[in-house]
Design an enzyme around this catalytic site. Structure first.
Site, short mmCIF file in Angstrom:
data_model
loop_
_atom_site.label_atom_id
_atom_site.label_comp_id
_atom_site.label_asym_id
_atom_site.label_seq_id
_atom_site.Cartn_x
_atom_site.Cartn_y
_atom_site.Cartn_z
N VAL A 12 -20.01 60.88 -28.88
CA VAL A 12 -19.81 59.59 -28.31
C VAL A 12 -19.49 59.71 -26.73
CG1 VAL A 12 -19.03 57.04 -28.25
CG2 VAL A 12 -19.82 58.28 -30.41
N VAL A 41 -10.18 65.66 -23.21
CA VAL A 41 -9.39 66.50 -24.00
C VAL A 41 -10.28 66.66 -25.27
CG1 VAL A 41 -7.48 66.59 -25.59
CG2 VAL A 41 -7.31 65.86 -23.00
N LYS A 100 -12.05 52.76 -35.46
CA LYS A 100 -11.85 51.51 -36.46
C LYS A 100 -10.81 51.84 -37.40
CE LYS A 100 -15.23 54.39 -38.18
NZ LYS A 100 -16.70 54.98 -38.04
N GLU A 122 -14.62 47.24 -28.66
CA GLU A 122 -16.02 46.81 -29.06
C GLU A 122 -16.64 47.68 -29.96
OE1 GLU A 122 -17.49 43.49 -28.18
OE2 GLU A 122 -18.17 44.27 -30.04
N ILE A 129 -23.41 46.81 -31.18
CA ILE A 129 -23.56 45.29 -31.49
C ILE A 129 -22.24 44.65 -30.72
CG2 ILE A 129 -23.66 43.16 -33.06
CD1 ILE A 129 -25.08 45.27 -35.02
N GLU A 183 -20.26 59.72 -41.99
CA GLU A 183 -18.87 59.99 -41.53
C GLU A 183 -18.73 61.53 -41.88
OE1 GLU A 183 -16.30 58.07 -39.81
OE2 GLU A 183 -18.36 56.95 -39.43
N ASP A 194 -15.24 52.78 -44.59
CA ASP A 194 -15.79 52.54 -43.26
C ASP A 194 -15.99 51.15 -43.00
OD1 ASP A 194 -17.03 53.75 -40.51
OD2 ASP A 194 -18.51 52.28 -41.62
N LYS A 198 -14.20 48.00 -40.63
CA LYS A 198 -14.65 46.90 -39.74
C LYS A 198 -14.52 45.57 -39.99
CE LYS A 198 -18.00 50.68 -38.80
NZ LYS A 198 -19.30 51.22 -39.37
N GLY A 295 -24.27 56.18 -33.62
CA GLY A 295 -25.19 56.86 -32.51
C GLY A 295 -24.38 57.01 -31.08
N1 HSE Z 1 -20.67 56.31 -40.74
C1 HSE Z 1 -20.77 55.03 -39.86
C2 HSE Z 1 -22.15 54.29 -40.29
C3 HSE Z 1 -20.77 55.47 -38.30
O1 HSE Z 1 -22.95 54.98 -40.98
O2 HSE Z 1 -22.26 53.31 -39.79
C4 HSE Z 1 -20.50 54.25 -37.75
O3 HSE Z 1 -19.07 53.65 -37.95
#
Ligand code: HSE
Length: 420
Positions: A12, A41, A100, A122, A129, A183, A194, A198, A295
């Site tokens: 990212v 870093v 997150k 965001e 999104i 992940e 995960d 969110k 992504g």
């Molecule tokens: N591992 C997460 C997914 C990546 O599959 O959506 C984004 O948080």
């Protein structure tokens, strides 16, 4: 000119640097200033990051650099980034984070520390999104009735393949890992954690609820079998791992679990690695947001949107409230969740067995909606599959424990929740 420093230059971070160059024209026009990456870093300086940024392995080179205006935190983890983001805010730097997990645990402390300094996130929820902006700004006139979302691409990819192609769980998880969706520790994806992070972020904006992952119901997709998939198809359902936030009379339900949803609902049609979030507001009605939840470029798109917002001087309160709600909403205890359920169990193929099972369900006031019995060739047991009318979570859990004690029931009883 605005200078940013990136903590954690992985996929990212590299995308952030490259998009700032590729789309420099539109970004500068929208922000009103040029935005450049001053430094990054990383933990391992010897690894090639594929970008031309000055790198260091000391976070303080960014946090304490007076020339850096905005710190972008893309490290992952919880306590280490918390310490660094706190320090950056205390040094008066705006922060953009895609983390997150950090927010699932520390969003309220960070809001307090940030005060009027922008702290934007965001990219933390559903990747590219713009759901945070939609909820915090676009829907701010509404009481939020519900949020229902596919917030994890890995599990959606796996479920799509399991349902459409009959793929095996382990093989498809490996495929998702190879494609780079999962992940580092995939139990985070398949176990629903995960998605829970969110959901908690969205619940804070929607309802002002300060809950941690351990406070809410989190289940993953590990126990789904082809029997469940076949049943779901026969009864007109898709199976999705959903994050659900729902306002009910007694409070707010927050839960993440594999869910049977009607095949004709919009969210049921969201396949593959894509994410989608449906938000129902009391005035606007249902709104729906769809796109890439992971992504490099999609996530970086959200990170840069936050940077542009900060440069423009936008100062929405971090979690969407200028002051606390007078009659704040409470998190509903897990046992008070009310929904429809699907049960799968293996039982003796003998007379009187079905009666015993339905009697036990009846003892807990659980009413059966539909039932299917699947015999195995040459075996003395059968699979029984039920769906129930609405009942309390506590009741179904008690009924399952009681059913398991029956000598005619073998092994575990699988349960999935249904949302209609
Ligand atoms: N591992 C997460 C997914 C990546 O599959 O959506 C984004 O948080």
């Amino acid at each position: 000119m605005i200078k940013i420093g990136i903590l954690g230059v992985g996929t990212v971070g590299a995308s952030v640097a490259s998009i700032l160059e590729t789309n420099v024209d539109i970004i500068e026009a929208r922000a009103g200033k040029k935005i450049v990456v001053k430094s990054g870093v990383v933990k391992n300086l010897s690894k090639d990051r594929g970008v031309d940024i000055k790198l260091s392995d000391n976070p303080l080179d960014i946090i304490d650099d007076p020339e850096i205006d905005i710190v972008v935190e893309l490290m992952g983890g919880v306590e280490e980034p918390y310490k660094l983001v706190k320090q950056a805010l205390e040094n008066g730097k705006a922060v953009v984070t895609a983390n997150k997990a950090l927010l699932a645990y520390h969003r309220y402390e960070l809001q307090q520390i940030a005060g009027d300094i922008p702290l934007m996130y965001e990219a933390s929820t559903a990747g590219g999104i713009p759901i945070i902006g939609a909820l915090r700004n676009g829907l701010s006139a509404n009481h939020i009735e519900s949020i229902q979302g596919i917030m994890n691409g890995t599990t959606n990819y796996m479920l799509t393949k399991m349902i459409n192609d009959g793929a095996k769980y382990d093989e498809i998880l490996k495929e998702a890992q190879d494609l780079g969706y999962a992940e580092a520790d995939p139990t985070f994806d398949v176990g629903g954690f995960d998605a829970s992070h969110k959901l908690l972020i969205l619940a804070s904006i929607a309802y002002g609820i300060d809950a941690k992952p351990e406070d809410i119901l989190i289940e993953g997709i590990e126990n789904i079998t082809q029997t469940d998939v076949t049943f779901a198809k026969e009864f007109g359902y898709e199976i999705k791992l959903l994050g659900i936030a729902k306002k009910v009379e007694a409070g707010v339900e927050l839960r993440v679990h594999a869910t049977m949803i009607p095949q004709n609902s919009m969210i049921a049609k969201v396949d593959g690695v894509m994410n989608a979030v449906s938000v129902v507001g009391d005035m606007v009605g249902e709104t729906m947001y769809y796109g890439a939840g992971a992504g490099g470029d999609a996530t970086a798109s959200a990170v840069i949107a936050d940077i542009i917002d900060i440069v423009r001087g936008n100062q929405a309160p971090m979690l969407g409230y200028k002051r606390g709600l007078e009659d704040g909403l409470q998190l509903l205890p897990i046992e008070d969740i009310v929904t429809n359920y699907y049960l799968r169990m293996e039982v003796d193929d003998k007379s009187g067995v079905l009666a015993k099972i339905t009697t036990t369900l009846g003892e807990f006031d659980i009413s059966i909606e539909s039932m299917l019995q699947k015999a195995h060739r040459n075996e003395s047991s059968v699979k029984l599959l039920f769906t129930t009318h609405k009942c309390r979570e506590a009741k179904i859990q008690e009924a399952i424990s009681k059913l398991k004690e029956l000598s005619c029931v073998h092994g575990d009883i699988a349960m999935m929740r249904i949302e209609k």
